[in-house]
Structures are given as structure tokens and as C-alpha cells.
Scaffold this active site. Structure first.
Site, PDB file in Angstrom:
ATOM      1  N   PHE A  25       0.829  -1.201   0.000  1.00  0.00           N
ATOM      2  CA  PHE A  25       0.000   0.000   0.000  1.00  0.00           C
ATOM      3  C   PHE A  25       0.868   1.258   0.000  1.00  0.00           C
ATOM      4  CE2 PHE A  25      -2.491  -3.257   2.051  1.00  0.00           C
ATOM      5  CZ  PHE A  25      -3.806  -3.023   1.666  1.00  0.00           C
ATOM      6  N   ASP A  26       0.388   2.286  -0.681  1.00  0.00           N
ATOM      7  CA  ASP A  26       0.834   3.645  -0.405  1.00  0.00           C
ATOM      8  C   ASP A  26       0.272   4.022   0.963  1.00  0.00           C
ATOM      9  OD1 ASP A  26       1.756   6.366  -0.940  1.00  0.00           O
ATOM     10  OD2 ASP A  26      -0.356   6.842  -1.250  1.00  0.00           O
TER      11      ASP A  26
END
Length: 235
Positions: free
Chosen positions: A14-15
Site C-alpha cells: 500500500f501507499d
């Protein structure tokens, strides 16, 4: 397309900003304050946010090469001062992360935030315990949209790109994931709008966090068809 329809994706990376934690108001207000203070200008939000997803100094150089350092310093001072007041968690994210971990998925973070501001975000919102690998802008010389940070993340997992998914809210997230050979999913709840994200060519589109479970565990998701224009998705 990377990934396995039958088995979903693993690891899931994930960002951070705009994807796992809601920093949209914090980012917008920090940019507005810095540009008003340093440049004496009220710039449109689309100009201020155009480079979000890249390291902060790169964004400031884009706004003003001459005043980049001062913009950076003023932004950071304001951002840190109001950080815990304006940052918040996204509804449903914690439950999704719990579900993915319970199903044995390995979770990671690749962010363009520095190590110290990443730690600040986790202190304010929690969730750090969900992620086995965290790569920040402090870990690499190259940054998104370069695939280098994502490749480092996969290396730390000891995992190939073919079954990995990168989830993000900015065009540079999608570009970096594609360059790393990973499947990519764009989220609707971050900084960037649908048109800009779909133009970057993600493999999947997510309207809400709960959709991550079907996508990551079973490969069930709203696929963005190759060759279709922005705003069109297919499932």
C-alpha cells in the site's frame, strides 16, 4: 496482467497518504499555508496537489525552484504542528487489514514520506503492526514513479512481482507499480480524482476499502479494461 485470478494477490503493498491514512486535509492545508507564506500567492488546489505521491522536496521544486527550500521548511513546520489534529483513519481500513492478515496475506507500505513523518502518521493513527515491510523515501535514492522503492519492498519480502499488488491513490503510485511488474489498484478515497487515476492505467479500481478483500483474496475486482478511456471500468 500480473497476479493470479484464482489465488488473489500476495504480498499486498500500500501507499500510505490517501490510501491507508487520511491525510488529504493535512496535505492541502499545509500546501496552502506554505505557498501563501513564502510565495504570497493563492494557488489552485489542482496546482498544489499535482505532484502528490512524490517526495516533498520534488513537489516544492516544481512549485518554485528558487524558493523550494523555504517552501519545504514552512510546509514541514505547519504540517508537524497540525499533524495530529488533521490526520485521521479511513473507515473500514483497519478491518480490511485485519482480514488480509488473518488470511495469511503479507502486507507492506511503500511511501514517499520520509521515515520521521511516516512514524508520526503511525503514532497518530496506529496500524503499524499490520505491515511486515515499510519502505519510505529515506530508504532509496530513487522515488516513485521509479519502481526502485517497490522492488526494494519485494526484495525484503523475498517475493516476486507477478503475484504482488500495489494499492495507491496517485498516478505516480500506478506508474511505479506497473514499472515494477506488479498489478495495480487505484482507490477512490484519496487525493486524486477518477479521471487522473484511470488515465495512469491501473489494473483495478476500488470505490471503498471493503472491496480489497475480494480482490486480494480471490482476484475479484473491478478491472479497468485496456484501451478504455478515463472514467470507464469493467468488472
Amino acid at each position: 496482467m500480473p497476479g493470479s485470478e484464482a489465488a488473489g494477490f500476495d504480498p499486498v503493498v500500500f501507499d500510505l497518504d490517501g490510501t491507508v491514512v487520511d491525510t488529504v486535509e493535512l496535505i492541502v492545508e499545509s500546501f496552502r499555508y506554505a505557498t501563501r507564506t513564502v510565495l504570497r500567492e493563492e494557488l489552485p488546489d489542482e496546482v498544489l496537489l499535482h505532484g502528490v505521491g512524490q517526495p516533498l522536496m520534488a513537489q516544492m521544486r516544481r512549485l518554485s525552484a528558487e524558493h523550494a527550500q523555504e517552501l519545504y521548511d514552512v510546509y514541514r513546520e505547519y504540517n508537524h504542528r497540525r499533524h495530529d489534529e488533521l490526520i485521521r483513519g479511513y473507515e473500514g481500513i483497519a478491518e480490511v487489514l485485519d482480514g488480509l492478515r488473518a488470511a495469511g496475506r503479507r502486507l507492506g507500505i511503500v511511501t514517499s514520506k520520509s521515515a520521521d513523518t511516516t512514524q508520526m502518521a503511525f503514532r497518530a493513527v496506529g496500524l503499524r503492526e499490520h505491515f511486515a515491510v515499510v519502505v519510505t523515501a529515506s530508504d532509496t535514492a530513487e522515488h516513485k514513479p521509479s519502481p526502485v522503492p517497490l522492488r526494494l519492498c519485494l526484495e525484503r519480502f523475498g517475493a516476486p512481482a507477478e503475484r504482488a499488488l500495489y494499492v495507491g491513490d496517485s498516478p505516480v503510485d500506478i506508474e511505479a507499480g506497473r514499472a515494477a511488474g506488479m498489478a495495480t489498484a487505484a482507490v477512490a478515497w484519496g487525493v486524486f480524482g477518477r479521471e487522473a487515476l484511470l488515465a495512469a492505467g491501473p489494473d483495478y479500481w476500488l470505490d471503498e476499502p471493503a472491496e480489497l478483500l475480494g480482490l486480494c483474496l480471490r482476484g475479484e475486482g473491478r478491472r479497468v479494461s485496456a484501451g478504455q478511456g478515463p472514467g470507464t471500468t469493467s468488472g
